[in-house]
Motif scaffolding. Structure first.
Motif, PDB file in Angstrom:
ATOM      1  N   VAL A  28      32.474  41.353  41.190  1.00 11.27           N
ATOM      2  CA  VAL A  28      32.334  42.722  40.684  1.00 11.27           C
ATOM      3  C   VAL A  28      33.686  43.181  40.170  1.00 11.27           C
ATOM      4  N   THR A  29      33.610  44.201  39.330  1.00  5.51           N
ATOM      5  CA  THR A  29      34.819  44.936  38.958  1.00  5.51           C
ATOM      6  C   THR A  29      34.637  46.376  39.401  1.00  5.51           C
ATOM      7  N   ASN A  30      35.720  47.018  39.795  1.00  4.27           N
ATOM      8  CA  ASN A  30      35.672  48.402  40.268  1.00  4.27           C
ATOM      9  C   ASN A  30      36.115  49.338  39.158  1.00  4.27           C
ATOM     10  N   VAL A  31      35.248  50.328  38.892  1.00  5.44           N
ATOM     11  CA  VAL A  31      35.559  51.305  37.851  1.00  5.44           C
ATOM     12  C   VAL A  31      35.239  52.695  38.399  1.00  5.44           C
ATOM     13  N   SER A  32      36.263  53.462  38.761  1.00 10.41           N
ATOM     14  CA  SER A  32      36.106  54.865  39.162  1.00 10.41           C
ATOM     15  C   SER A  32      35.060  55.048  40.262  1.00 10.41           C
ATOM     16  N   GLY A  33      35.192  54.296  41.348  1.00  5.76           N
ATOM     17  CA  GLY A  33      34.277  54.451  42.476  1.00  5.76           C
ATOM     18  C   GLY A  33      32.938  53.790  42.296  1.00  5.76           C
ATOM     19  N   ARG A  34      32.784  53.067  41.230  1.00  4.40           N
ATOM     20  CA  ARG A  34      31.552  52.324  40.995  1.00  4.40           C
ATOM     21  C   ARG A  34      31.902  50.853  40.828  1.00  4.40           C
TER      22      ARG A  34
END
Length: 418
Positions: A126-132
């Protein structure tokens, strides 16, 4: 031949029998120890299980995460590129946390799978983008989940009688919550040496005497094998004295081991002494070098093993014949000596016909590990034995042995426990 001595027919023209036949004959004189006791798991190490062990818990006890990552509801599959909000975290030992619809929960290895989740996405995927999180590959139902009971089912037989307990078994029993387990009583092993020339450490030597090394060695080997040992001392080369010592040890021991006096010379009294102690037995000529002669038998329920007098021969005979007798006393199968095939760094000239063991050490060569035989032709020599990493085994028809030929190497770190 007296009524107590057992005759046998030799299995080859030269009267030699195989190592396997010798071990079988030696083990046939052993009576399984039936007494047992409960001990703690720490005390059970090296002991022989007396009763079957059945699981009381499934392992894992619940569905758990096999990875650090994110618990999700995959259903028929979550495609790569989908984004999910992270609604919380679940670590090992946390109470169950429900998974909100359309979300993910940060989860760690060993944690309970949240209600509503059916897959764990590895954190690397996964990659993390702004809490998602955004999945970088498809997630499928069941991914990275250890299912309840997939390792052990409740009510499953885990261990059977005759199993020798080691650290792996301790871990399995501990995971079931067992504090104690039932094992056979330790084998009581009496050890004595025979010989007018032998002296115990601390005694004065004469011009024709030397210190006994076999008895301390066999006592140490017997302890390493998990037995309770009785030191029978040194007995002079007198069949009546030896018979008396055997009779006394037979009152307290499950196995008596002597060294020396097992051949057919005028001063070899092991078989005569065994009969004098109202025992039964036989003299074996084993296709083994060193260690061709041996006496096996019993005095009542007590097994008897007469080993050769040379130290290397006594050691090899203990590892083979002694291992077979101890296994029979414990009610377990004989464990073959562990070994690995390695090339010999030099040629070794020998006559065919007997399985040969020799002290050897591991050396490093351009192709990897190899072995070098130490102290050629010296079954009475202790220095090569002490310098060795183990024993090489050369099969009967492997003669001569050429440089680079593979032989079976038994490392001492494994082979001293029988």
């Amino acid at each position: 031949m007296t009524e107590h001595a057992k005759a046998f027919s030799c299995d080859s023209p030269d009267g030699l029998i195989s190592i396997e036949q010798a071990c079988s004959r030696a083990a046939a004189y052993a009576s399984v120890i039936e007494e047992h006791e409960e001990v703690s798991l720490c005390e059970a190490l090296g002991r022989t299980l007396a009763m079957p062990v059945t699981s009381v818990l499934p392992l894992p006890p619940f569905d758990q995460s096999a990875m650090d990552g994110y618990a999700v509801r995959a259903g028929d599959g979550l495609p790569s590129g989908i984004a999910l909000a992270v609604a919380g975290r679940v670590a090992a030992g946390d109470e169950e946390l429900p998974l909100p619809l359309g979300s993910a929960l940060r989860i760690f290895t060993g944690a309970r799978i949240p209600h509503g989740a059916d897959a764990v996405v590895m954190q690397e995927h996964v990659t993390n983008v702004s809490g998602r999180i955004v999945l970088t590959r498809m997630a499928r139902s069941g991914d990275n989940i250890r299912r309840r009971g997939e390792d052990v089912r409740a009510g499953e037989v885990l261990l059977r009688p005759g199993e020798r307990i080691d650290a792996r078994h301790v871990a399995l029993l501990a995971a079931q919550g067992f504090e104690r387990t039932c094992v056979r009583r330790k084998v009581r092993i009496g050890v004595l040496s025979t010989g007018n020339e032998l002296r115990s450490q601390g005694e004065l030597l004469t011009e024709a005497s030397f210190f006994d090394s076999n008895r301390p060695m066999i006592l140490a080997l017997a302890r390493q094998s998990g037995g309770d040992v009785v030191d029978g001392g040194i007995v002079r080369d007198d069949p009546h004295l030896i018979a008396g010592a055997l009779s006394e040890l037979a009152r307290h021991c499950d196995l008596i081991v002597t060294t020396g006096g097992v051949s057919v010379g005028d001063e070899d009294h092991s078989m005569v002494a065994l009969v004098g102690a109202r025992g039964r037995g036989e003299t074996l000529k084993v296709a083994l070098k060193p260690g061709k002669p041996a006496v096996v038998g019993a005095i009542g329920p007590t097994a008897y093993l007469g080993l050769p007098g040379n130290p290397v021969a006594a050691l090899v005979s203990w590892l083979l014949l002694g291992g077979a007798v101890l296994a029979a006393l414990d009610g377990r199968r004989t464990r073959p000596l562990p070994g690995m095939r390695l090339p010999l760094v030099h040629a070794f000239n020998r006559r065919p016909g007997r399985t040969e063991f020799a002290p050897a050490r591991i050396v490093q060569v351009s192709g990897g590990s190899a072995v070098e035989i130490l102290g050629r032709g010296g079954s009475a020599r202790l220095k090569p034995l002490a310098a060795a990493d183990g024993l090489v085994r050369i099969e009967p028809l492997h003669a001569p042995v050429g440089q680079g030929d593979e032989v079976l190497f038994h490392p001492f770190r494994d082979g001293f426990t029988v």
